[in-house]
Design a protein around this motif. Structure first.
Motif, PDB file in Angstrom:
ATOM      1  N   GLY A 231       0.819  -1.196   0.000  1.00  0.00           N
ATOM      2  CA  GLY A 231       0.000   0.000   0.000  1.00  0.00           C
ATOM      3  C   GLY A 231       0.855   1.250   0.000  1.00  0.00           C
ATOM      4  O   GLY A 231       2.048   1.211   0.344  1.00  0.00           O
ATOM      5  N   ASP A 233       0.764   3.683   2.041  1.00  0.00           N
ATOM      6  CA  ASP A 233       1.204   3.994   3.396  1.00  0.00           C
ATOM      7  C   ASP A 233       2.359   3.096   3.820  1.00  0.00           C
ATOM      8  O   ASP A 233       3.264   3.522   4.543  1.00  0.00           O
ATOM      9  CB  ASP A 233       0.041   3.873   4.387  1.00  0.00           C
ATOM     10  CG  ASP A 233      -0.882   2.708   4.107  1.00  0.00           C
ATOM     11  OD1 ASP A 233      -0.573   1.886   3.208  1.00  0.00           O
ATOM     12  OD2 ASP A 233      -1.932   2.607   4.772  1.00  0.00           O
ATOM     13  N   THR A 311     -13.663  12.692  11.414  1.00  0.00           N
ATOM     14  CA  THR A 311     -14.453  11.586  11.948  1.00  0.00           C
ATOM     15  C   THR A 311     -14.889  11.941  13.368  1.00  0.00           C
ATOM     16  O   THR A 311     -14.540  13.006  13.889  1.00  0.00           O
ATOM     17  CB  THR A 311     -13.630  10.282  11.973  1.00  0.00           C
ATOM     18  OG1 THR A 311     -12.558  10.426  12.926  1.00  0.00           O
ATOM     19  CG2 THR A 311     -13.038   9.983  10.600  1.00  0.00           C
ATOM     20  N   GLU A 316      -8.652  12.241  10.500  1.00  0.00           N
ATOM     21  CA  GLU A 316      -8.061  10.948  10.153  1.00  0.00           C
ATOM     22  C   GLU A 316      -7.486  11.019   8.745  1.00  0.00           C
ATOM     23  O   GLU A 316      -8.073  11.633   7.849  1.00  0.00           O
ATOM     24  CB  GLU A 316      -9.112   9.835  10.231  1.00  0.00           C
ATOM     25  CG  GLU A 316      -8.546   8.452   9.952  1.00  0.00           C
ATOM     26  CD  GLU A 316      -9.601   7.352   9.987  1.00  0.00           C
ATOM     27  OE1 GLU A 316      -9.247   6.176   9.766  1.00  0.00           O
ATOM     28  OE2 GLU A 316     -10.792   7.674  10.224  1.00  0.00           O
ATOM     29  N   LEU A 318      -6.700   9.134   5.421  1.00  0.00           N
ATOM     30  CA  LEU A 318      -7.042   7.950   4.640  1.00  0.00           C
ATOM     31  C   LEU A 318      -6.012   7.758   3.527  1.00  0.00           C
ATOM     32  O   LEU A 318      -5.479   8.728   2.993  1.00  0.00           O
ATOM     33  CB  LEU A 318      -8.436   8.084   4.031  1.00  0.00           C
ATOM     34  CG  LEU A 318      -9.602   8.316   4.999  1.00  0.00           C
ATOM     35  CD1 LEU A 318     -10.911   8.425   4.217  1.00  0.00           C
ATOM     36  CD2 LEU A 318      -9.686   7.196   6.030  1.00  0.00           C
ATOM     37  N   SER A 321      -6.260   3.142  -2.078  1.00  0.00           N
ATOM     38  CA  SER A 321      -5.936   1.815  -2.613  1.00  0.00           C
ATOM     39  C   SER A 321      -5.830   1.972  -4.126  1.00  0.00           C
ATOM     40  O   SER A 321      -6.816   2.323  -4.786  1.00  0.00           O
ATOM     41  CB  SER A 321      -7.026   0.810  -2.255  1.00  0.00           C
ATOM     42  OG  SER A 321      -6.824  -0.390  -2.958  1.00  0.00           O
ATOM     43  N   THR A 324      -8.374  -0.172  -6.386  1.00  0.00           N
ATOM     44  CA  THR A 324      -9.797   0.175  -6.493  1.00  0.00           C
ATOM     45  C   THR A 324     -10.058   1.670  -6.614  1.00  0.00           C
ATOM     46  O   THR A 324     -11.182   2.081  -6.897  1.00  0.00           O
ATOM     47  CB  THR A 324     -10.538  -0.337  -5.245  1.00  0.00           C
ATOM     48  OG1 THR A 324     -10.008   0.341  -4.087  1.00  0.00           O
ATOM     49  CG2 THR A 324     -10.352  -1.846  -5.090  1.00  0.00           C
ATOM     50  N   GLU A 326     -10.177   3.605  -4.176  1.00  0.00           N
ATOM     51  CA  GLU A 326     -11.011   3.946  -3.028  1.00  0.00           C
ATOM     52  C   GLU A 326     -10.120   4.207  -1.822  1.00  0.00           C
ATOM     53  O   GLU A 326      -9.030   3.612  -1.693  1.00  0.00           O
ATOM     54  CB  GLU A 326     -11.989   2.808  -2.710  1.00  0.00           C
ATOM     55  CG  GLU A 326     -13.017   2.594  -3.804  1.00  0.00           C
ATOM     56  CD  GLU A 326     -13.939   1.422  -3.492  1.00  0.00           C
ATOM     57  OE1 GLU A 326     -13.655   0.690  -2.510  1.00  0.00           O
ATOM     58  OE2 GLU A 326     -14.934   1.233  -4.217  1.00  0.00           O
ATOM     59  N   TYR A 327     -10.576   5.104  -0.935  1.00  0.00           N
ATOM     60  CA  TYR A 327      -9.780   5.441   0.245  1.00  0.00           C
ATOM     61  C   TYR A 327     -10.123   4.503   1.401  1.00  0.00           C
ATOM     62  O   TYR A 327     -11.261   4.074   1.561  1.00  0.00           O
ATOM     63  CB  TYR A 327     -10.019   6.899   0.651  1.00  0.00           C
ATOM     64  CG  TYR A 327      -9.413   7.892  -0.309  1.00  0.00           C
ATOM     65  CD1 TYR A 327      -8.076   8.273  -0.194  1.00  0.00           C
ATOM     66  CD2 TYR A 327     -10.170   8.434  -1.351  1.00  0.00           C
ATOM     67  CE1 TYR A 327      -7.509   9.176  -1.085  1.00  0.00           C
ATOM     68  CE2 TYR A 327      -9.613   9.340  -2.243  1.00  0.00           C
ATOM     69  CZ  TYR A 327      -8.279   9.699  -2.105  1.00  0.00           C
ATOM     70  OH  TYR A 327      -7.717  10.579  -2.981  1.00  0.00           O
ATOM     71  N   ARG A 328      -9.099   4.210   2.201  1.00  0.00           N
ATOM     72  CA  ARG A 328      -9.235   3.322   3.352  1.00  0.00           C
ATOM     73  C   ARG A 328      -8.413   3.894   4.500  1.00  0.00           C
ATOM     74  O   ARG A 328      -7.526   4.727   4.285  1.00  0.00           O
ATOM     75  CB  ARG A 328      -8.728   1.923   3.009  1.00  0.00           C
ATOM     76  CG  ARG A 328      -7.274   1.919   2.513  1.00  0.00           C
ATOM     77  CD  ARG A 328      -6.643   0.554   2.506  1.00  0.00           C
ATOM     78  NE  ARG A 328      -5.303   0.585   1.926  1.00  0.00           N
ATOM     79  CZ  ARG A 328      -4.211   1.005   2.570  1.00  0.00           C
ATOM     80  NH1 ARG A 328      -4.308   1.463   3.813  1.00  0.00           N
ATOM     81  NH2 ARG A 328      -3.023   0.985   1.972  1.00  0.00           N
ATOM     82  N   PRO A 329      -8.674   3.463   5.735  1.00  0.00           N
ATOM     83  CA  PRO A 329      -7.847   3.936   6.855  1.00  0.00           C
ATOM     84  C   PRO A 329      -6.381   3.542   6.657  1.00  0.00           C
ATOM     85  O   PRO A 329      -6.079   2.460   6.138  1.00  0.00           O
ATOM     86  CB  PRO A 329      -8.448   3.207   8.068  1.00  0.00           C
ATOM     87  CG  PRO A 329      -9.848   2.887   7.655  1.00  0.00           C
ATOM     88  CD  PRO A 329      -9.798   2.615   6.180  1.00  0.00           C
ATOM     89  N   SER A 330      -5.483   4.433   7.050  1.00  0.00           N
ATOM     90  CA  SER A 330      -4.049   4.135   6.955  1.00  0.00           C
ATOM     91  C   SER A 330      -3.677   3.030   7.932  1.00  0.00           C
ATOM     92  O   SER A 330      -4.291   2.876   8.990  1.00  0.00           O
ATOM     93  CB  SER A 330      -3.227   5.392   7.260  1.00  0.00           C
ATOM     94  OG  SER A 330      -3.471   6.389   6.303  1.00  0.00           O
TER      95      SER A 330
END
Length: 802
Positions: A231, A233, A311, A316, A318, A321, A324, A326-330
């Motif tokens: 990833g 990150d 949040t 936070e 993000l 990815s 995809t 799309e954003y996700r938590p680090s």
């Protein structure tokens, strides 16, 4: 006649153009900032009844660039007043101004035809002999000069600043085929000594040096990330400070630079390279192109590879990815090699731990290292005259602690090449020649002298400017006079010694004070003067907070009293000895670091110095003479004479505010403006010259017949002034701006700076104020809330509001 640059013009007022103009203003050069004329009115201009022929409209684009300089962070200007040196104009009305200047810098869009048209306009107005340069990041210098006169081409070159121009040290010079060598020589000297830059001469190849190697490294990192299924990150955790790179690492750097800019720079090489393998590496991945299409281009668009969101728990970060989009938590990666590297003491040890580990993280790092090192060796003499230029460009332009060839030495040339051969990599001729000669490193170090491998199998000394004093090299040459665990005394030559701090973070403890006392004795006997300076990451971040907290928690009040008393004693020894002392602060110079600077007669401060008395943030006040010195310096500014005495309260109030609000300067110049330093203190624009400049100041003071200062007395604002300060503090408390403990701390500062319980106008000595300061310091450190603040700073690295 000696060439000088007294006035300049910058053509193009975008982020880079305005930033370059700001840095020219920082060093005192009046500058025209010109741009195109708008083609249509804004709604606001129409409402005001303006037309396209009004000067305010015609200058709008350049004016917006100038105005932006006052709002940007980090600040492009050392001092906001420097903006007055920038005059705006436009390409229709003000090109005649070009006849007044000594240097014209083009910073327009990266389009060869647009640039050529600009240079045609320039040639119609420039006087013969005027230097003209392009701030291009990759357009050919020789192509731009086509069709211009002999005099123009003789004085034309590339001057590639890195963004932001004030802060990034690299300035690449790119001569054209017809550029006069004397022009290059002048610009190298001017860039180093006036602009404070690290100067590297490049060949006219795509993206020159730093962007060529740096962009290749970014591309390789992306390819390897995708191949290994990592990833963004995870990659940033592997490519940041742990390998000697900036905190922004790989993908945060791309977000800061902007993906649109990055795609353009990568395209420069891809479109001009004839090497199919190189072209394939510079092919931008499809997901990056999709991000650009979506305008997810990084920080300036609010999202890129990372996006900050709010949040329920607060802010936070993000991570994107790339599969995809799309954003996700680090996530925090857990690679054994990364954990091993983090515990290693030196950068070479960290690099070896990551390069030769046995997990996916180390596989990524090795693959990236391998490709970048091989590419650097393959292209070194195509893009530069020597490998030193490549290493310096990457350190100064991309913030690497080690350049590629220094990195290769650090991980072991023989070991790494053996592994590369096992992996069927082609070893560049430069490396084969070095190994065939029986040598095992690109650089050699003997008795403080550094040499570098050159084509032909010989080592040549690395040229160093006489202004670049290297304390580590001096120690290797036997110039160490004495040392202990926290400090050292070094002979700088010409009768000047240097007191160097070597403790963790250059924090002040008893060992540092002991060496300072010894330095005073040694210099008094055997030297003309003393410089207090070092070459760590920062000058000094203050006292050893952990030690002070431990003593406070153990209620060792006598030990703390002795610590402060010893600091005052050391200050007197240095302050009143019969030799000049010059302090050379830079970077973070906080709390006790400022008080160290106050031990000196004069200060030679780096332009990039972030200086402030910040003790209130840990529940204390400056107890090493800082409060006293700010008071006395404030009183120095009170005008004397006249039939009506000048009220000194506003001067004391300004100094009180600096301490009570823990103000930190954003530059050496602002440190003077805030009253921390005197107007007579000097500023070094080039941080590499700081110790040399400080040494020269010591020698000048000695030559002029130095005499130590006499003990000072001042008339204090007394009980009346204290009551006024207390009233202001109380108002802030009532408004909720400060806490009850903040009120206590501020009141202690006010009490000391008022002179205690004495009538206004009472004459007092320095030792009297120092005693008040010490007592206030000890009273505060005894309070539980101050100890809580100290503990919080040590564990969280940020101030506690309690």
């Amino acid at each position: 006649m000696e060439r000088k640059i007294r006035k300049a013009a910058v053509l193009g007022s975008g982020v880079m153009g305005a930033g370059i103009a700001a840095h020219l203003a920082n060093v005192g050069i009046p500058t025209y900032l010109l741009d195109i004329v708008p083609r249509e009115l804004t709604a606001d201009e129409s409402t005001k009844g303006l037309t396209l022929s009004d000067s305010v409209v015609k200058n709008r684009i350049a004016q917006a660039g100038r105005d932006r300089l006052l709002k940007e962070k980090p600040a492009p200007l050392y001092d906001k007043k420097n903006i007055d040196l920038i005059t705006v104009g436009n390409f229709e009305d003000h090109l005649s101004c070009l006849s007044e200047v000594d240097w014209i810098i083009e910073v327009v869009v990266e389009n060869i035809e647009v640039k050529k048209s600009v240079f045609a306009m320039v040639e119609a107005h420039r006087k013969p002999g005027t230097i003209v340069s392009s701030n291009t990041s990759g357009v050919s210098i020789n192509e731009m000069a086509e069709g211009r006169s002999d005099d123009f081409r003789k004085h034309f070159l590339g001057t590639h600043f890195f963004n932001p121009p004030r802060y990034l040290k690299l300035l690449e010079l790119i001569p054209g085929l017809d550029t006069d060598p004397q022009v290059i020589s002048f610009m190298k000297h001017f860039g180093e000594h006036v602009l404070g830059k690290g100067m590297v001469v490049c060949k006219d190849t795509p993206n020159f040096i730093a962007n060529r190697i740096g962009t290749y490294g970014l591309q390789v990192s992306i390819h390897e990330m995708v191949r290994l299924g990592l990833g963004v990150d995870e990659v940033d955790a592997l490519t940041g400070p742990v390998i000697g790179r900036p905190k922004s690492a790989t993908f945060r750097t791309l977000d800061v630079v902007g993906l649109d800019t990055y795609v353009h720079v990568a395209g420069n090489v891809r479109n001009k390279s004839t090497d199919e393998q190189e072209r394939s590496v510079f092919e931008v991945p499809e997901f990056v192109l999709q991000m650009v299409e979506k305008r997810w281009i990084g920080q300036k668009a609010g999202q890129g590879f990372f996006k900050q969101v709010k949040t329920e728990k607060g802010k936070e970060i993000l991570a994107l990815s790339v599969d995809t989009l799309e954003y996700r938590p680090s996530v925090r990666p857990k690679f054994p090699s990364l954990e091993t590297a983090k515990t290693a003491k030196t950068l070479p040890e960290k690099l070896r731990a990551l390069a030769y580990g046995k997990d996916k993280g180390s596989e990524f790092v090795w693959s990236v290292f391998k490709k970048v090192l091989l590419y650097s060796a393959e292209k070194a003499h195509e893009i530069a005259d020597d490998i030193v230029s490549v290493d310096q460009a990457m350190k100064w332009g991309f913030g690497w602690e080690m350049g590629p060839f220094e990195t290769w030495d650090a991980i072991g040339l023989e070991k790494s090449v053996a592994r590369m051969r096992e992996e069927n990599e082609k070893i560049p001729a430069l490396v084969e020649e070095l190994l065939a000669s029986g040598k095992t490193s690109f650089y050699q170090q003997e008795q403080g002298k550094r040499s570098v491998f050159s084509i032909g199998g010989t080592y040549k000394d690395v040229e160093e400017s006489k202004e670049n004093i290297n304390l580590a090299a001096l120690k290797e040459q036997g110039k160490l006079i004495k040392k202990n665990a926290g400090a050292a005394l070094i002979d700088l030559g010409d009768g000047v010694a240097c007191l160097e701090f070597t403790s963790p973070h250059n924090a002040l403890g008893m060992d540092v004070l002991h060496m300072a006392s010894q330095a005073a004795e040694e210099v008094q006997k055997n030297f003309a003067g003393l410089v207090i300076g070092n070459q760590g990451k920062n000058f000094c971040v203050g006292m050893n907070l952990a030690m002070a907290l431990m003593e406070a928690q153990d209620e060792n009040w006598l030990e703390l009293d002795m610590l402060v008393t010893n600091f005052h004693k050391t200050a007197r020894a240095l302050r009143y000895m019969h030799r000049p002392v010059v302090a050379a602060p830079f970077g973070m110079t906080l709390g006790g670091g400022v008080e160290v600077a106050y031990l000196a007669d004069r200060v030679q401060v780096s332009a990039e110095t972030y200086l402030g008395l910040v003790e209130v943030g840990v529940g204390l006040l400056p107890g090493g003479g800082g409060t006293k010195e700010m008071l006395f310096r404030a009183m120095e500014n009170v005008p004397e004479g006249g039939s009506v005495p000048v009220d000194s309260f506003p001067f004391v109030a300004k100094a009180f505010e600096a301490i009570a609000m823990a103000k930190v300067s954003t530059s050496g110049q602002e440190a003077i403006n805030l009253g921390y330093l005197r107007p007579t203190d000097r500023i070094s624009v080039n941080a590499d010259h700081l110790l040399y400049d400080a040494k020269q100041l010591v020698l000048t003071m000695d030559k002029e017949g130095y005499t130590p200062p006499a003990p000072r007395k001042i008339r204090v604002i007394g009980e009346t002034g204290y009551a006024n300060l207390r009233q202001n503090i109380y108002a802030m408390k009532k408004s909720g701006y400060i806490s009850e403990h903040d009120e206590l701390i501020a009141s202690k500062v006010a009490y000391v700076m008022s002179g205690g319980n004495v009538p206004a106008g009472t004459e007092v000595t320095e030792s009297y104020i120092l005693e008040l300061e010490k007592q206030a310091f000890l009273e505060l450190i005894k309070t539980p809330k101050s100890q809580q603040r100290m503990q919080h700073m040590l564990t969280k690295n940020k101030p506690l509001r309690n």
